[in-house]
Design a protein around this motif. Structure first.
Motif, PDB file in Angstrom:
ATOM      1  N   SER A   1       0.831  -1.203   0.000  1.00  0.00           N
ATOM      2  CA  SER A   1       0.000   0.000   0.000  1.00  0.00           C
ATOM      3  C   SER A   1       0.862   1.249   0.000  1.00  0.00           C
ATOM      4  N   GLY A   2       0.287   2.287  -0.526  1.00  0.00           N
ATOM      5  CA  GLY A   2       0.867   3.622  -0.430  1.00  0.00           C
ATOM      6  C   GLY A   2      -0.112   4.462   0.378  1.00  0.00           C
ATOM      7  N   ILE A   3       0.295   4.847   1.567  1.00  0.00           N
ATOM      8  CA  ILE A   3      -0.603   5.589   2.463  1.00  0.00           C
ATOM      9  C   ILE A   3       0.047   6.919   2.817  1.00  0.00           C
ATOM     10  N   PRO A   4      -0.291   7.964   2.092  1.00  0.00           N
ATOM     11  CA  PRO A   4       0.309   9.264   2.370  1.00  0.00           C
ATOM     12  C   PRO A   4      -0.456  10.001   3.484  1.00  0.00           C
ATOM     13  N   LEU A   5      -0.191   9.617   4.730  1.00  0.00           N
ATOM     14  CA  LEU A   5      -0.892  10.304   5.825  1.00  0.00           C
ATOM     15  C   LEU A   5      -0.623  11.800   5.710  1.00  0.00           C
ATOM     16  N   PRO A   6      -1.675  12.610   5.818  1.00  0.00           N
ATOM     17  CA  PRO A   6      -1.555  14.021   5.477  1.00  0.00           C
ATOM     18  C   PRO A   6      -0.877  14.918   6.514  1.00  0.00           C
ATOM     19  N   SER A   7      -0.787  14.471   7.764  1.00  0.00           N
ATOM     20  CA  SER A   7      -0.203  15.365   8.777  1.00  0.00           C
ATOM     21  C   SER A   7       0.460  14.557   9.883  1.00  0.00           C
ATOM     22  N   ASN A   8       1.289  15.250  10.644  1.00  0.00           N
ATOM     23  CA  ASN A   8       1.940  14.573  11.758  1.00  0.00           C
ATOM     24  C   ASN A   8       0.938  14.345  12.881  1.00  0.00           C
ATOM     25  N   GLY A   9       1.403  13.713  13.942  1.00  0.00           N
ATOM     26  CA  GLY A   9       0.526  13.362  15.054  1.00  0.00           C
ATOM     27  C   GLY A   9       0.356  11.852  15.121  1.00  0.00           C
ATOM     28  N   THR A  10      -0.583  11.424  15.949  1.00  0.00           N
ATOM     29  CA  THR A  10      -0.834   9.990  16.113  1.00  0.00           C
ATOM     30  C   THR A  10      -2.024   9.581  15.255  1.00  0.00           C
ATOM     31  N   TRP A  11      -1.828   8.503  14.512  1.00  0.00           N
ATOM     32  CA  TRP A  11      -2.846   7.956  13.631  1.00  0.00           C
ATOM     33  C   TRP A  11      -3.146   6.522  14.027  1.00  0.00           C
ATOM     34  N   LYS A  12      -4.421   6.192  14.086  1.00  0.00           N
ATOM     35  CA  LYS A  12      -4.853   4.809  14.296  1.00  0.00           C
ATOM     36  C   LYS A  12      -5.169   4.246  12.920  1.00  0.00           C
ATOM     37  N   LEU A  13      -4.414   3.212  12.525  1.00  0.00           N
ATOM     38  CA  LEU A  13      -4.595   2.579  11.220  1.00  0.00           C
ATOM     39  C   LEU A  13      -5.304   1.248  11.428  1.00  0.00           C
ATOM     40  N   VAL A  14      -6.553   1.173  10.987  1.00  0.00           N
ATOM     41  CA  VAL A  14      -7.328  -0.069  11.103  1.00  0.00           C
ATOM     42  C   VAL A  14      -7.375  -0.715   9.725  1.00  0.00           C
ATOM     43  N   ALA A  15      -6.823  -1.920   9.644  1.00  0.00           N
ATOM     44  CA  ALA A  15      -6.751  -2.661   8.377  1.00  0.00           C
ATOM     45  C   ALA A  15      -7.749  -3.807   8.421  1.00  0.00           C
ATOM     46  N   GLU A  16      -8.504  -3.972   7.334  1.00  0.00           N
ATOM     47  CA  GLU A  16      -9.503  -5.044   7.251  1.00  0.00           C
ATOM     48  C   GLU A  16      -9.475  -5.673   5.862  1.00  0.00           C
ATOM     49  N   SER A  17      -9.516  -7.012   5.872  1.00  0.00           N
ATOM     50  CA  SER A  17      -9.618  -7.768   4.628  1.00  0.00           C
ATOM     51  C   SER A  17     -10.357  -9.057   4.950  1.00  0.00           C
ATOM     52  N   GLY A  18     -11.526  -9.242   4.324  1.00  0.00           N
ATOM     53  CA  GLY A  18     -12.343 -10.403   4.668  1.00  0.00           C
ATOM     54  C   GLY A  18     -12.644 -10.351   6.164  1.00  0.00           C
ATOM     55  N   ASN A  19     -12.342 -11.433   6.883  1.00  0.00           N
ATOM     56  CA  ASN A  19     -12.545 -11.458   8.336  1.00  0.00           C
ATOM     57  C   ASN A  19     -11.296 -11.041   9.107  1.00  0.00           C
ATOM     58  N   ASP A  20     -10.198 -10.756   8.417  1.00  0.00           N
ATOM     59  CA  ASP A  20      -8.963 -10.361   9.089  1.00  0.00           C
ATOM     60  C   ASP A  20      -9.024  -8.883   9.473  1.00  0.00           C
ATOM     61  N   TRP A  21      -8.489  -8.601  10.663  1.00  0.00           N
ATOM     62  CA  TRP A  21      -8.542  -7.251  11.224  1.00  0.00           C
ATOM     63  C   TRP A  21      -7.256  -6.977  11.987  1.00  0.00           C
ATOM     64  N   GLY A  22      -6.778  -5.726  11.918  1.00  0.00           N
ATOM     65  CA  GLY A  22      -5.620  -5.319  12.705  1.00  0.00           C
ATOM     66  C   GLY A  22      -5.666  -3.812  12.920  1.00  0.00           C
ATOM     67  N   CYS A  23      -5.060  -3.344  14.020  1.00  0.00           N
ATOM     68  CA  CYS A  23      -5.077  -1.922  14.351  1.00  0.00           C
ATOM     69  C   CYS A  23      -3.685  -1.524  14.852  1.00  0.00           C
ATOM     70  N   PHE A  24      -3.126  -0.488  14.257  1.00  0.00           N
ATOM     71  CA  PHE A  24      -1.780  -0.043  14.551  1.00  0.00           C
ATOM     72  C   PHE A  24      -1.785   1.464  14.812  1.00  0.00           C
ATOM     73  N   GLU A  25      -1.200   1.870  15.946  1.00  0.00           N
ATOM     74  CA  GLU A  25      -1.141   3.291  16.301  1.00  0.00           C
ATOM     75  C   GLU A  25       0.249   3.826  15.983  1.00  0.00           C
ATOM     76  N   LEU A  26       0.303   4.714  15.013  1.00  0.00           N
ATOM     77  CA  LEU A  26       1.552   5.245  14.478  1.00  0.00           C
ATOM     78  C   LEU A  26       1.639   6.731  14.794  1.00  0.00           C
ATOM     79  N   THR A  27       2.752   7.151  15.401  1.00  0.00           N
ATOM     80  CA  THR A  27       2.969   8.569  15.674  1.00  0.00           C
ATOM     81  C   THR A  27       4.031   9.096  14.712  1.00  0.00           C
ATOM     82  N   LEU A  28       3.674  10.180  14.016  1.00  0.00           N
ATOM     83  CA  LEU A  28       4.596  10.820  13.082  1.00  0.00           C
ATOM     84  C   LEU A  28       5.098  12.119  13.700  1.00  0.00           C
ATOM     85  N   PRO A  29       6.392  12.418  13.505  1.00  0.00           N
ATOM     86  CA  PRO A  29       6.967  13.623  14.132  1.00  0.00           C
ATOM     87  C   PRO A  29       6.406  14.912  13.560  1.00  0.00           C
TER      88      PRO A  29
END
Length: 173
Positions: free
Chosen positions: A145-173
């Motif tokens: 994937s190419g995910i150009p998050l638009p701004s700094n700060g903390t982002w919660k990235l929730v990924a879903e495909s079929g029944n698969d699920w994941g959540c990742f908290e990413l902080t950008l400077p």
């Protein structure tokens, strides 16, 4: 001439036998071949797939932080990364398709799409489509994937495909 040689050989072989009991030919000692210093073959290290590695995160359906030196992490049914490289390359205003992350579902499904919903702590929501399932040289199925998050700060990235699920908290400077 050839028949004379064979007859002589047969005669010599027969005269070596006595009273019907076979006589074993004398043992011939052969010198051992000289030892050759050959390097042992290198140990074959098969790369351990990410799905079998001990990674930061959890198999529970819970959000996991992916800051500092966390390169790859597991959340629920999904492994994602490379967060270190993403933070290194990230800057505000990245073009679409820039900001590469990969997503490895536990149960890849050929025609299932991967959707990533990014929510900032300020409430901004961005949705990205990771595209089609790909397979790397090691046979691991993943979504690039190419995910150009638009701004700094903390982002919660929730990924879903079929029944698969994941959540990742990413902080950008």
């Amino acid at each position: 001439m050839r028949s004379l040689l064979l007859a002589g050989f047969a005669s010599a072989a027969l005269t070596g036998c006595s009273a019907g009991s076979p006589v074993a030919p004398p043992a011939v000692e052969r010198p051992s071949p000289p030892a050759v210093d050959r390097p042992s073959p290198p140990a074959v290290e098969s790369p351990v797939p990410l799905s079998e590695q001990s990674l930061p995160g959890t198999t529970d359906r819970a959000c996991v932080p992916v800051n500092g030196d966390v390169r790859n992490a597991r959340s629920g049914d999904i492994i994602a990364g490379d967060f270190v490289e993403y933070r290194r390359q990230w800057r505000p205003g990245l073009e679409p398709g820039i900001g590469k992350l990969y997503w490895i579902p536990s149960h890849p499904t050929l025609n299932a799409r991967m959707t990533i919903t990014a929510t900032s702590t300020t409430g901004r929501v961005e949705t990205y489509d990771a595209g089609s399932l790909s397979t790397n040289d090691g046979g691991v199925q993943f979504y690039p994937s190419g995910i150009p998050l638009p701004s700094n700060g903390t982002w919660k990235l929730v990924a879903e495909s079929g029944n698969d699920w994941g959540c990742f908290e990413l902080t950008l400077p």
